[in-house]
Write a protein that holds these residues in place. Structure first.
Motif, PDB file in Angstrom:
ATOM      1  N   PHE A  67      -8.600 -16.885  -3.709  1.00 43.94           N
ATOM      2  CA  PHE A  67      -8.992 -15.674  -4.383  1.00 43.94           C
ATOM      3  C   PHE A  67      -9.588 -14.680  -3.433  1.00 43.94           C
ATOM      4  CE2 PHE A  67     -12.028 -12.882  -6.632  1.00 43.94           C
ATOM      5  CZ  PHE A  67     -11.199 -12.275  -7.385  1.00 43.94           C
ATOM      6  N   CYS A  68     -10.700 -15.111  -2.805  1.00 44.58           N
ATOM      7  CA  CYS A  68     -11.233 -14.165  -1.872  1.00 44.58           C
ATOM      8  C   CYS A  68     -10.403 -13.915  -0.609  1.00 44.58           C
ATOM      9  CB  CYS A  68     -12.701 -14.744  -1.428  1.00 44.58           C
ATOM     10  SG  CYS A  68     -13.945 -14.939  -2.569  1.00 44.58           S
ATOM     11  N   GLY A  69      -9.873 -14.813  -0.028  1.00 45.85           N
ATOM     12  CA  GLY A  69      -8.907 -14.922   1.111  1.00 45.85           C
ATOM     13  C   GLY A  69      -7.707 -13.559   0.857  1.00 45.85           C
ATOM     14  N   ALA A  70      -7.146 -13.711  -0.346  1.00 44.77           N
ATOM     15  CA  ALA A  70      -6.186 -12.857  -0.591  1.00 44.77           C
ATOM     16  C   ALA A  70      -6.563 -11.226  -1.389  1.00 44.77           C
ATOM     17  CB  ALA A  70      -5.272 -13.375  -1.889  1.00 44.77           C
ATOM     18  N   LEU A  71      -7.700 -11.476  -1.865  1.00 50.15           N
ATOM     19  CA  LEU A  71      -8.345 -10.144  -2.253  1.00 50.15           C
ATOM     20  C   LEU A  71      -8.641  -9.356  -1.007  1.00 50.15           C
ATOM     21  CD1 LEU A  71      -9.834  -8.448  -4.720  1.00 50.15           C
ATOM     22  CD2 LEU A  71     -11.802  -9.684  -4.113  1.00 50.15           C
ATOM     23  N   THR A  72      -9.061  -9.937  -0.038  1.00 43.36           N
ATOM     24  CA  THR A  72      -9.920  -9.159   1.332  1.00 43.36           C
ATOM     25  C   THR A  72      -8.593  -9.338   2.084  1.00 43.36           C
ATOM     26  OG1 THR A  72     -10.702 -11.008   2.362  1.00 43.36           O
ATOM     27  CG2 THR A  72     -12.065  -9.974   0.595  1.00 43.36           C
ATOM     28  N   THR A  73      -8.874  -8.097   3.007  1.00 48.09           N
ATOM     29  CA  THR A  73      -7.671  -7.859   3.925  1.00 48.09           C
ATOM     30  C   THR A  73      -8.112  -7.360   5.475  1.00 48.09           C
ATOM     31  OG1 THR A  73      -5.765  -6.597   4.384  1.00 48.09           O
ATOM     32  CG2 THR A  73      -7.050  -5.704   2.752  1.00 48.09           C
ATOM     33  N   TRP A  74      -7.629  -7.810   6.409  1.00 46.60           N
ATOM     34  CA  TRP A  74      -7.866  -7.183   7.673  1.00 46.60           C
ATOM     35  C   TRP A  74      -6.500  -6.149   8.088  1.00 46.60           C
ATOM     36  CZ3 TRP A  74     -10.481  -4.735  11.109  1.00 46.60           C
ATOM     37  CH2 TRP A  74     -11.611  -5.066  11.731  1.00 46.60           C
ATOM     38  N   SER A  75      -5.419  -6.543   7.832  1.00 48.28           N
ATOM     39  CA  SER A  75      -4.346  -5.819   7.968  1.00 48.28           C
ATOM     40  C   SER A  75      -4.426  -4.270   7.436  1.00 48.28           C
ATOM     41  CB  SER A  75      -2.930  -6.427   7.499  1.00 48.28           C
ATOM     42  OG  SER A  75      -3.033  -6.728   6.167  1.00 48.28           O
ATOM     43  N   THR A  76      -4.762  -4.175   6.147  1.00 48.73           N
ATOM     44  CA  THR A  76      -5.033  -2.643   5.483  1.00 48.73           C
ATOM     45  C   THR A  76      -6.130  -2.058   6.217  1.00 48.73           C
ATOM     46  OG1 THR A  76      -4.328  -3.798   3.423  1.00 48.73           O
ATOM     47  CG2 THR A  76      -5.333  -1.787   3.391  1.00 48.73           C
ATOM     48  N   LEU A  77      -7.128  -2.782   6.510  1.00 50.02           N
ATOM     49  CA  LEU A  77      -8.420  -2.082   7.114  1.00 50.02           C
ATOM     50  C   LEU A  77      -8.102  -1.747   8.500  1.00 50.02           C
ATOM     51  CD1 LEU A  77     -11.507  -1.453   7.502  1.00 50.02           C
ATOM     52  CD2 LEU A  77     -11.811  -3.806   8.184  1.00 50.02           C
ATOM     53  N   GLY A  78      -7.239  -2.455   9.227  1.00 46.69           N
ATOM     54  CA  GLY A  78      -6.643  -2.110  10.716  1.00 46.69           C
ATOM     55  C   GLY A  78      -6.036  -0.838  10.685  1.00 46.69           C
ATOM     56  N   TYR A  79      -4.884  -0.952   9.663  1.00 48.86           N
ATOM     57  CA  TYR A  79      -3.985   0.047   9.572  1.00 48.86           C
ATOM     58  C   TYR A  79      -4.687   1.410   9.256  1.00 48.86           C
ATOM     59  CZ  TYR A  79       0.531   2.493   8.117  1.00 48.86           C
ATOM     60  OH  TYR A  79       1.358   3.475   8.360  1.00 48.86           O
ATOM     61  N   GLU A  80      -5.530   1.281   8.166  1.00 50.10           N
ATOM     62  CA  GLU A  80      -6.106   2.549   7.657  1.00 50.10           C
ATOM     63  C   GLU A  80      -6.995   3.097   9.025  1.00 50.10           C
ATOM     64  OE1 GLU A  80      -7.419   1.096   3.269  1.00 50.10           O
ATOM     65  OE2 GLU A  80      -8.785   0.818   4.885  1.00 50.10           O
TER      66      GLU A  80
END
Lengths: 120, 160
Positions: A67-80
């Motif tokens: 749950f927490c692993g999929a809820l959170t993200t680095w790919s989205t944060l990095g791209y943004e």
């Protein structure tokens, strides 16, 4: 069994990230990615608490890894962050990276302390 | 990454992009279903790598570092391809939101850094926090640049 629990947690966490992101964006007009910050901080808080509790491997797999692993993200944060910079919003890009990291670390610490306080 | 009028910032969903605004009302079950399916695949790949390369509380979390940087490289490339060649309405939800969003993780990043600090290794925590940030941003940029170059070469080939 562990694989099924991770899958189940992720099957809830990933769509919840998308729905939360939409809901947060619908409530403000700022280009700052508040939606992603929300899920990343919330997930760090929950995982911090899970890490502090004497939980079974099953709970860690379901709530933590899945749950927490999929809820959170680095790919989205990095791209943004790269996109904000490229759009000319340097201040937003810097704030997005630094606030995410500071708030995520704070949330992980807070979740850990909270779980310790509750369980004694 | 030169976008049209709607400049995308958020690859998960950006309500300034008309297609993103429409996708959920148009196909709610399909969109959420492919995000869930992609999220499961990404999370299982992440769990497999983390289990294969464990780290002590004071050690550098190499597996999660590699996962997050690789996911950033791939999202940069994916979004460049989708911007140049628009695909079906479920491609970004499945690959970007689901697979790559489920593969990369911010919560493990934050908690591993917090635990390293608590275990008396603040230097490792700081190096991990900074290296992931730098690696992630460079990876997004590199993924975008490489994909853009390959797309331009493919276009050049098609013109001849």
């Amino acid at each position: 069994m562990t694989v099924l629990l991770i899958a189940l947690g992720a099957a809830v966490g990933a769509p919840l990230r998308y729905l939360t992101d939409r809901a947060v964006q619908a409530r403000h007009a700022s280009p700052f990615p508040w939606g992603t910050l929300t899920v990343n901080v919330a997930g760090s808080l929950v995982l911090g608490a899970v890490a502090a509790l004497p939980t079974s491997p099953a709970v860690t797999a379901l709530v933590g890894t899945g749950f927490c692993g999929a809820l959170t993200t680095w790919s989205t944060l990095g791209y943004e962050t790269v996109r904000l910079h490229r759009e000319g919003r340097r201040g937003h890009a810097l704030a997005n990276a630094l606030v995410s990291i500071a708030a995520g670390l704070g949330a992980a610490t807070g979740g850990y302390a909270l779980a310790h306080a509750v369980t004694g | 990454m030169t976008g049209p009028s709607e400049f995308r910032v958020d690859p998960d969903v950006d309500l300034r992009v008309p297609a993103d605004r429409r996708e959920l009302p148009a196909h709610p079950a399909a969109v959420l279903g492919v995000i869930a399916a992609g999220g499961v695949l990404g999370a299982l790949a992440r769990a497999g790598l983390q289990a294969a390369f464990p780290h002590p509380p004071t050690g550098f979390p190499w597996a999660t570092f590699g996962i997050n940087v690789a996911g950033c490289l791939l999202i940069g490339a994916l979004m460049a391809v989708l911007t140049a060649r628009p695909a079906g309405p479920l491609v970004r939800p499945f690959l970007g939101v689901g697979v790559l969003g489920g593969f990369t993780t911010f919560s493990t990043y934050a908690v591993d850094a917090q635990r390293a600090i608590a275990a008396g290794a603040p230097g490792t925590a700081l190096a991990y926090l900074a290296a992931t940030l730098a690696g992630a941003l460079l990876a997004v940029w590199a993924g975008d640049a490489v994909a853009a170059r390959l797309l331009a070469r493919a276009r050049g080939g098609a013109d001849r």
